[in-house]
Design an enzyme around this catalytic site. Structure first.
Site, PDB file in Angstrom:
ATOM      1  N   LYS A  24       2.788  11.299  -3.469  1.00  0.00           N
ATOM      2  CA  LYS A  24       1.776  10.576  -4.233  1.00  0.00           C
ATOM      3  C   LYS A  24       0.788  11.515  -4.933  1.00  0.00           C
ATOM      4  O   LYS A  24       0.268  11.213  -6.001  1.00  0.00           O
ATOM      5  CB  LYS A  24       1.017   9.639  -3.287  1.00  0.00           C
ATOM      6  N   GLU A  60      -7.335   0.482  -4.487  1.00  0.00           N
ATOM      7  CA  GLU A  60      -7.346   0.395  -3.026  1.00  0.00           C
ATOM      8  C   GLU A  60      -8.667  -0.154  -2.469  1.00  0.00           C
ATOM      9  O   GLU A  60      -8.638  -1.050  -1.620  1.00  0.00           O
ATOM     10  CB  GLU A  60      -7.006   1.766  -2.429  1.00  0.00           C
ATOM     11  N   ASP A  82       0.886  -1.168   0.000  1.00  0.00           N
ATOM     12  CA  ASP A  82       0.000   0.000   0.000  1.00  0.00           C
ATOM     13  C   ASP A  82       0.922   1.216   0.000  1.00  0.00           C
ATOM     14  O   ASP A  82       1.541   1.522   1.016  1.00  0.00           O
ATOM     15  CB  ASP A  82      -0.890  -0.030   1.248  1.00  0.00           C
ATOM     16  N   ASP A 136     -12.732   5.655   2.651  1.00  0.00           N
ATOM     17  CA  ASP A 136     -11.301   5.733   2.945  1.00  0.00           C
ATOM     18  C   ASP A 136     -10.875   7.165   3.246  1.00  0.00           C
ATOM     19  O   ASP A 136     -10.741   7.983   2.344  1.00  0.00           O
ATOM     20  CB  ASP A 136     -10.516   5.168   1.739  1.00  0.00           C
TER      21      ASP A 136
HETATM   22  P1  ADP Z   1      -2.839   7.515   3.832  1.00  0.00           P
HETATM   23  O1  ADP Z   1      -3.791   6.505   3.290  1.00  0.00           O
HETATM   24  O2  ADP Z   1      -3.164   8.923   3.431  1.00  0.00           O
HETATM   25  O3  ADP Z   1      -1.407   7.180   3.585  1.00  0.00           O
HETATM   26  P2  ADP Z   1      -3.415   6.587   6.574  1.00  0.00           P
HETATM   27  O4  ADP Z   1      -4.562   5.724   6.219  1.00  0.00           O
HETATM   28  O5  ADP Z   1      -2.226   5.928   7.151  1.00  0.00           O
HETATM   29  O6  ADP Z   1      -2.990   7.577   5.428  1.00  0.00           O
HETATM   30  O7  ADP Z   1      -3.979   7.664   7.617  1.00  0.00           O
HETATM   31  C1  ADP Z   1      -3.159   8.612   8.212  1.00  0.00           C
HETATM   32  C2  ADP Z   1      -4.022   9.555   9.038  1.00  0.00           C
HETATM   33  O8  ADP Z   1      -4.725   8.811  10.030  1.00  0.00           O
HETATM   34  C3  ADP Z   1      -3.234  10.622   9.749  1.00  0.00           C
HETATM   35  O9  ADP Z   1      -3.869  11.884   9.569  1.00  0.00           O
HETATM   36  C4  ADP Z   1      -3.339  10.203  11.212  1.00  0.00           C
HETATM   37  O10 ADP Z   1      -3.308  11.312  12.090  1.00  0.00           O
HETATM   38  C5  ADP Z   1      -4.688   9.528  11.242  1.00  0.00           C
HETATM   39  N1  ADP Z   1      -4.823   8.616  12.375  1.00  0.00           N
HETATM   40  C6  ADP Z   1      -4.095   7.503  12.619  1.00  0.00           C
HETATM   41  N2  ADP Z   1      -4.489   6.933  13.767  1.00  0.00           N
HETATM   42  C7  ADP Z   1      -5.490   7.706  14.273  1.00  0.00           C
HETATM   43  C8  ADP Z   1      -6.314   7.650  15.441  1.00  0.00           C
HETATM   44  N3  ADP Z   1      -6.176   6.690  16.354  1.00  0.00           N
HETATM   45  N4  ADP Z   1      -7.240   8.620  15.598  1.00  0.00           N
HETATM   46  C9  ADP Z   1      -7.380   9.597  14.700  1.00  0.00           C
HETATM   47  N5  ADP Z   1      -6.641   9.714  13.602  1.00  0.00           N
HETATM   48  C10 ADP Z   1      -5.712   8.781  13.376  1.00  0.00           C
HETATM   49 MG    MG Z   2      -4.449   4.924   2.258  1.00  0.00          MG
END
Ligand code: ADP
Ligand code: MG
Length: 606
Positions: free
Chosen positions: A68, A167, A6, A189
């Site tokens: 990205k 995704e 991913d 998502d």
């Molecule tokens: P992406 O798909 O954009 O790479 P992710 O799915 O990893 O990103 O999500 C990252 C986001 O999720 C960040 O903004 C992070 O602060 C938020 N995040 C991760 N864990 C938590 C949580 N427990 N509560 C709220 N927000 C969260």
């Molecule tokens: Mg993602």
């Protein structure tokens, strides 16, 4: 072994299946989440992931994140984001975007490849095996150029990208929803910087993306900024100093805001501590309810795209079988409430939302390496594809929302006598006219035998492979002359452009058709005049002078009507000219038959 990856905007993960169970590899910090951040450290060289993300103010303009967003896009597509990010862009005039770091510059693909290299080495360290094949996921709305760029980033990292998977499709696979006989699945998502909503139809192992929507500027980062702003107010009212206006504490404040956000996803209340520069720490008691008030306007922004997506998929909320939560930001309870409200059911979230896509990629990798069978993935193309035909009209070859892989062809011909090459102009979009669609690529089919107009048969075939990547092939069928092209990755569309093009196509459907018919009528008229001129060379000696005069007048009138905008008039004049030349055509035909009977060849009209 094929690994599943991913490659996220904020975080990236890599995994595989071990005896049928998903296993995500961990980085040096013990977490499978690798921040998609690359730092070109002045003394330490290239640093990727958690270490690069750590606060390091003196390296801030040597640190690239969110790459990205720029993958497979042109400069003009992303201008709005450029000013919001702290790093520099090369002042280049080419289509391709480059990040400037010191005196070097890097493409988004190179940044992506550095993150992928890190993931590859994590997998190799954990397994002790060489890893050189991967399945990589991309957002469902990614166009051809963005998929190509992702594939290319994999190759740069030394990975053969055996499949690009959407995704949301990966998320369904992670939950084993392919085993369902039938279902409409909504995949919600919300990540760090982007929001995607997709609705898929799953039927006996076949996945079909019915519709996608979202917002490329909505995510957890926005929560952090909103929370930081409120915290700054609180700090100011206690200390008289606003940390948001002090450069040194700005980044730290956002960092602390994110920590608070996570804390309140778990608990309904917490104590938040802040240490102002040069004075004693202060404390605040903050409740989840309070935080929800701060972020509610941002959370609400996700609603409209969901409703539009349902509409595009032609479904009511009650027809959704399951809603799946994906992305770290769906851990926020208020976000879950919103999803429940929109889809009228408790969303599925038994897997970690920030891991499901990677798990699905691992499942797909296993399918491809032959360890799981009986599944097929079907995705759709977001915009129609076609080629330019006479008069600036688009001949659509593959229609929007067709499932891929797909190939389709149309046969075209030449317009001018003796034409030895044709320009193939590939377009993307829903509108009828070339000027309103996006130009993807142009190439030439050369070496055609010089034949009269209309005789060559040119077949144009568009082939979209399972990764959504486009190949175009043109063949002259009589001589088997061919030319082909794989569409250039330096072009791309932003989502808002895709959206705008779709919207415009609905808005203008009627006027488009009118304009298209007009152009077609003109083209028809033009070729009739040419054909008549040719016939007259032989025919003028066969008909009476008065008949000849009528024909010439009808030709003149048709010629005049072409320059006007009255389609009906052009059609009328076409018919009149057709009528007036009927008799002459018969005479020419008779003469040709007689000549043939006498064993003579019919002479080519000069
Ligand atoms: P992406 O798909 O954009 O790479 P992710 O799915 O990893 O990103 O999500 C990252 C986001 O999720 C960040 O903004 C992070 O602060 C938020 N995040 C991760 N864990 C938590 C949580 N427990 N509560 C709220 N927000 C969260
Ligand atoms: Mg993602």
């Amino acid at each position: 072994m094929i690994v599943g990856i991913d490659l996220g905007t904020t975080n990236s993960l890599v995994g595989t299946l071990e005896r049928g169970r998903p296993k995500l590899f961990q980085g040096s910090d013990g977490s499978p989440l690798v921040p998609s951040v690359v730092q070109f450290h002045e003394t330490e060289g290239i640093v990727v992931g958690a270490k690069a993300k750590k606060e390091n103010p003196e390296q801030i303009n040597r640190t690239i994140y969110s790459a990205k967003r720029f993958m497979g896009r042109g400069l003009s597509d992303v201008r709005e984001w450029m000013s919001l990010l702290p790093f520099d862009f090369s002042p280049s005039t080419e289509q391709m975007i480059r990040f400037q770091v010191g005196d070097k510059s890097y493409t988004p693909m190179e940044i992506g490849s550095l993150v992928l290299k890190e993931l590859k080495s994590m997998a190799e360290k954990a397994t002790g095996e060489k890893v050189d094949k991967a399945v990589i996921t991309v957002p469902a709305y990614f166009n051809d150029a963005q998929r190509q760029a992702t594939k290319f980033a994999g190759e740069l990292a030394g990975l053969e990208v055996v499949r690009i998977v959407n995704e949301p499709t990966a998320a369904c696979l992670a939950y084993g929803l392919d085993k369902k006989a039938f279902g409409n699945i909504a995949v919600f998502d919300l990540g760090g910087g982007t929001f995607d909503i997709s609705i898929l139809r799953v039927a006996e192992g076949v996945f079909e993306v019915l519709a996608t929507n979202g917002n490329t500027a909505l995510g957890g980062d926005d929560f952090d900024h909103a929370i930081a702003a409120r915290l700054a107010q609180k700090i100011e009212s206690k200390t008289g100093r606003n940390p948001a206006t002090e450069k040194s504490s700005q980044t730290r404040l956002i960092f602390e805001a994110e920590k608070l956000k996570r804390e309140l996803s778990e608990h309904t209340e917490t104590i938040w501590r802040w240490k102002p520069d040069g004075s004693n720490p202060i404390e605040f008691s903050i409740t989840r309810l309070e935080l929800e008030d701060w972020i509610r306007p941002i959370v609400e922004k996700a609603k409209e795209p969901c409703l539009q997506c349902l509409k595009d998929a032609g479904l009511k909320p009650s027809q959704i079988t399951d809603a799946i939560l994906v992305g770290g930001s769906t851990r926020v309870p208020l976000v879950r409430k919103l999803v429940q409200e929109i889809f009228h059911r408790e969303p599925i979230c038994t897997l970690n939302p920030d891991e499901v896509v990677a798990i699905g990629a691992a499942v797909q990798a296993n399918i491809l390496s032959g360890q799981i069978s009986g599944m097929l993935l079907l995705d759709v193309i977001p915009l129609s594809l076609g080629i330019e035909t006479m008069g600036g009209v688009v001949g659509k070859i593959i229609h929007r929302n067709s499932t891929i892989p797909i190939s389709a062809s149309e046969t075209f011909t030449t317009y001018v006598d003796g034409q030895t090459s044709v320009d193939i102009h590939i377009l993307q979009g829903e509108r009828e006219l070339v000027k309103d669609n996006r130009s993807l690529s142009r190439f030439q089919l050369k070496g055609l035998p010089p034949l009269p107009a209309g005789i060559p048969k040119i077949e144009v075939e568009l082939i979209i492979d399972a990764n959504g990547i486009l190949n175009v092939k043109a063949t002259e069928l009589r001589t088997s002359t061919t030319a082909s092209i794989c569409v250039n990755p330096s072009y791309g569309l932003t989502d808002s452009e895709v959206e705008k093009m779709l919207f415009d196509s609905f808005e203008n459907a009627e006027s488009d058709f009118e304009e298209r018919f007009l152009i077609e009528a003109r083209v028809e008229a033009d070729s009739l005049i040419r054909a008549t001129q040719k016939s007259l060379i032989k025919g003028k000696t066969l008909v009476e002078p008065t008949e000849l005069l009528t024909i010439e007048r009808a030709m003149e009138e048709l010629q005049k009507s072409i320059s006007g905008n009255d389609r009906k008039l052009i059609k009328e004049k076409i018919e009149t000219l057709g009528e007036t030349t009927k008799h002459m055509a018969e005479l020419i035909l008779n003469q040709a038959v007689q000549e043939a009977l006498q064993g003579k060849k019919i002479g080519e009209p000069s």
